[in-house]
Structures are given as C-alpha cells and as structure tokens.
Design a protein around this motif. Structure first.
Motif, PDB file in Angstrom:
ATOM      1  N   SER A  36       0.816  -1.209   0.000  1.00 14.20           N
ATOM      2  CA  SER A  36       0.000   0.000   0.000  1.00 14.20           C
ATOM      3  C   SER A  36       0.854   1.265   0.000  1.00 14.20           C
ATOM      4  O   SER A  36       0.472   2.289  -0.583  1.00 14.20           O
ATOM      5  CB  SER A  36      -0.942   0.009   1.208  1.00 14.20           C
ATOM      6  N   ARG A  39       1.840   1.935  -3.448  1.00 13.16           N
ATOM      7  CA  ARG A  39       0.678   2.484  -4.162  1.00 13.16           C
ATOM      8  C   ARG A  39       0.558   3.978  -3.927  1.00 13.16           C
ATOM      9  O   ARG A  39       0.377   4.766  -4.862  1.00 13.16           O
ATOM     10  CB  ARG A  39      -0.582   1.770  -3.667  1.00 13.16           C
ATOM     11  N   ASP A  40       0.657   4.401  -2.652  1.00 10.60           N
ATOM     12  CA  ASP A  40       0.505   5.811  -2.316  1.00 10.60           C
ATOM     13  C   ASP A  40       1.590   6.673  -2.955  1.00 10.60           C
ATOM     14  O   ASP A  40       1.315   7.752  -3.488  1.00 10.60           O
ATOM     15  CB  ASP A  40       0.529   5.986  -0.798  1.00 10.60           C
ATOM     16  N   SER A  93      -5.411  -0.230  -8.619  1.00 11.25           N
ATOM     17  CA  SER A  93      -5.314  -0.207  -7.157  1.00 11.25           C
ATOM     18  C   SER A  93      -5.825  -1.477  -6.492  1.00 11.25           C
ATOM     19  O   SER A  93      -5.516  -1.707  -5.316  1.00 11.25           O
ATOM     20  CB  SER A  93      -6.110   0.988  -6.597  1.00 11.25           C
ATOM     21  N   LEU A  97      -4.995  -2.967  -2.459  1.00 12.86           N
ATOM     22  CA  LEU A  97      -5.950  -2.649  -1.405  1.00 12.86           C
ATOM     23  C   LEU A  97      -5.693  -3.480  -0.158  1.00 12.86           C
ATOM     24  O   LEU A  97      -5.295  -4.645  -0.242  1.00 12.86           O
ATOM     25  CB  LEU A  97      -7.383  -2.915  -1.887  1.00 12.86           C
ATOM     26  N   THR A 170      -8.758   5.559  -3.118  1.00  5.56           N
ATOM     27  CA  THR A 170      -7.320   5.316  -2.971  1.00  5.56           C
ATOM     28  C   THR A 170      -6.513   6.582  -3.254  1.00  5.56           C
ATOM     29  O   THR A 170      -5.486   6.830  -2.603  1.00  5.56           O
ATOM     30  CB  THR A 170      -6.853   4.189  -3.902  1.00  5.56           C
ATOM     31  N   ILE A 362      -9.943   0.980   3.969  1.00  3.38           N
ATOM     32  CA  ILE A 362      -9.094   2.174   4.019  1.00  3.38           C
ATOM     33  C   ILE A 362      -9.040   2.846   5.384  1.00  3.38           C
ATOM     34  O   ILE A 362      -7.965   3.255   5.847  1.00  3.38           O
ATOM     35  CB  ILE A 362      -9.561   3.196   2.948  1.00  3.38           C
TER      36      ILE A 362
END
Length: 396
Positions: A36, A39-40, A93, A97, A170, A362
């Motif tokens: 994650s 991803r960010d 995404s 997750l 996201t 989330i």
C-alpha cells in the motif's frame, strides 16, 4: 436525552456485533497490504500526469461528439473523462488494497446488486445510463435498442461505479497520508513562530486560542468492521450530494435550458467524486487531532473542517430562496421533485458503496498511518527545536 443517547449507542454496538459476525462467516481476515505504501507513493508522484491524461480523455470525448455549442454536453464529457481516468486507477489499485473484514468478492456482489437496482430505477430499462453520453437517460421507444446493448450498458455502469469509486478513495487516501501530517503539524510550527498560519485558518481555530501544541487522540474501535466510518461517510456524502444537486435542480436557468436526463446524468457522474470532499475532515476526526492551549478544553480540528463543508442555516436559506424563485418563474413543483426522485437512488447507492469500501479497506490504516507519520514529524521538529536552543550560535 442522555437515556435516549445511551440506547442509540447500544443499538449501534449491537448492530456492529452482528456485522462482525457476518464478516466472520464470509471469511474475511483484515490485513494491511504491504504494497500500500508503494501504491501511495506512485499515486502522489504521478498525479499531475494523471490529471493531464484525464483532460486529454475529456477533450477526446468532446471532439468525438462534435457538439461544441452545448456547455452542458461539454461538462458531461469532462465528468465522464475523469470517471474513466479514476476507473483506470481503480483497476490498478485493486491489487494494492488492504484486506478488510469483508473480502472483495463479497463487496463486488453487493455492488452488482446495488448497481442493478440503481440502473433499473433510473433507466426503467427504457433508456441507458452510460453508452449514449449526455443523452444516456433520454427515453427511447421500446425495440429501438437491442437487449444485448442494454445488458452491456448495465455491466458497464456497475463496472464504472465500483472501480471509479475505488480510484477516488485510494487517491484521496494517498494524498492525505502524504500531506495531512505536515498540515496538522504546521499549526503548531506557525504558533511557535508567533504566526497563525493557513492551516489554522482552514481548520477555523478560534483567534482567541493561543496554540501550544497539536496532539493526536485516535479513536479506539474494538470491532472488526468500522461501522462508524461507514455510517459517517455514507450519510455525509448523501447529504453533500443533496446540497450540490439542489443548486442545480432548483436553478431556474437549468430547469428551463438543460434537459432533465442530462442534468441527472451529470449529477450521477459528479457523485462519484463527493467522498473526496468528506474524507479529509472525517480522517482528521478519526485521528482525534486537537489543539491544546491554556483553555480548559482542547479544540478538535475536525469541527472546523466540517464547518467549512456544511453550513446548515446558510444552506437551507439558499435552498428555500432557489425554490421560491423557481416556482415564481413558473416551474412546476412536481417537475422539480421529479429531479430529486430520479437522483436520490443513484446517490444513495454511490454513498453506501463509498462508505462500505472506505470502512472495509481504508479507514483504519489511513488513521493509523496519519498518526504515526504525525508523531514522527513532531518528534523530528521537537528535536530540531531542542538543537536550536542548545546551539543558538550555529542556528543563528
């Protein structure tokens, strides 16, 4: 009053217990995705280029439709272009997750059910939601469109509803993880310099408060599923959608010049992005970020952020004024209500979907990440302040 409040709290706790039990039955095992953070970082780094890509998609749709005279069709194309862009982020995404108490297949089944209800309610199987652009919801004569086309439109609507929502959630969570800790700490930094700062203005920190420090007091939730976050986001997205649609649906110019099907489709597309306006203050609330001062009670920053979004009395006043003007100019009350009737189910579906995805995948990780990064930044800041006091000559 206290007794009623206690009963409501017990009812919510009981409901949360049943939801936790359901999560255990379907086999969900909450676990943070180790990718994650990657991803960010990717989303934050590429976001400017992503905006450019969305603009290009929107321009392509405008050129393809070759209708440059209708501002509303151009707005529709822009909204659709951004929905397509966030759908692409949503597809990418999924693999990053967090695993919530409810597995993704369970959420997908829920989305298919709510999406189908929304589609049949809005279209009545006598129009389409996506495929015909700004005239998607324009009724057609039965038999003019093949059943396979309607089925494709149904699947495409569900597909876009789910994946664009994931993309929006996201993206906003990545931005908040990156920037919110620094924004919150800047209130304390500015106060140390004898300044107010823009962050204090945004969170509406009262001017009479002399900020001493900003602290975190994260909410503690013993449940597997974050029911509070689900309810808060769903209700507030729905409320915000009603506020925004009223500005459109009660506007006499819109009622006279914009086809009903076009206005409703634009609002449905815009509704996908509403969570990005609610999640920032909701995430601040979950962290319990507060300003400490000489005052006996702390000032919780989420209250100011929410006030920025919802101004109850002013909003009601605008609604009433627009409604009176619309009726005075000859617009039928039944026609005005028809806009709301056709929009309320899609808005409810999108609100519930966003709340479910946020609470399941989330909310908790976002809260913990903001708190951890804030504490690290604050520790570094306090260390630098200590170094300055010990070495005033070196630091000037």
């Amino acid at each position: 009053m206290p007794k009623d409040s206690s009963h409501r709290k017990l009812d919510i706790e009981s409901l949360n217990d049943r939801i936790d039990h359901t999560a255990e039955i379907v086999g969900g095992h909450p676990k943070a995705n180790p990718r994650s953070e990657k991803r960010d970082k990717t989303i934050v780094r590429l976001f400017p280029w992503f905006l450019v890509a969305c603009i290009i998609i929107s321009l392509t749709l405008i050129i393809h439709n070759r209708d440059y005279t209708s501002a509303w069709k151009i707005i529709d194309d822009i909204c659709y272009g951004f929905v397509i862009g966030f759908t692409a982020i949503g597809i990418w995404s999924i693999a990053y997750l967090d695993s919530g108490p409810f597995p993704l297949w369970f959420l997908a089944g829920f989305v298919m059910m709510t999406g189908a209800i929304m589609w049949f309610y809005v279209t009545g199987a006598g129009s389409m939601l996506i495929l015909r652009g700004a005239s998607s919801l324009k009724p057609f004569i039965p038999g003019d469109v093949e059943d396979v086309t309607l089925f494709i439109d149904l699947l495409l609507s569900i597909f876009l509803l789910l994946l664009s929502s994931i993309g929006v959630l996201t993206t906003i969570s990545a931005m908040l993880r990156k920037f919110m800790p620094g924004v919150l700490l800047s209130i304390e930094k500015s106060a140390k310099k004898g300044e107010r700062g823009k962050a204090a203005d945004f969170f509406m920190v009262p001017g009479i408060i002399d900020v001493e420090s900003v602290e975190m007091e994260p909410t503690v939730d013993s449940h597997v599923f974050d029911l509070r976050s689900f309810l808060e986001l769903s209700i507030n997205v729905f409320s915000l959608g009603m506020v925004i649609c009223s500005i459109l649906f009660l506007n006499p110019i819109v009622l006279e010049s914009v086809p009903k099907y076009s206005a409703i489709r634009i609002m449905i597309l815009l509704s996908v992005f509403l969570p990005s306006l609610v999640i920032p203050w909701q995430s601040v609330r979950s962290t319990g970020a507060k300003v400490l001062s000489s005052a006996p009670r702390p000032y919780y920053l989420w209250t100011g952020a929410k006030t920025r979004l919802f101004t109850g009395s002013a909003t009601l006043g605008v609604f009433f004024l627009l409604f009176i003007i619309s009726v005075y100019l000859g617009n039928d009350v039944g026609n005005i209500l028809g806009y709301y009737v056709q929009y309320i189910i899609p808005l409810a579906a999108i609100s519930v979907l966003a709340g479910l995805l946020y609470a399941n995948c989330i909310a908790k990780n976002l809260r913990d990440s903001i708190c951890l990064r804030f504490e690290k930044k604050k520790t570094d800041f306090e260390a630098s302040q200590s170094d300055r006091s010990l070495n005033p000559v070196i630091y000037g």
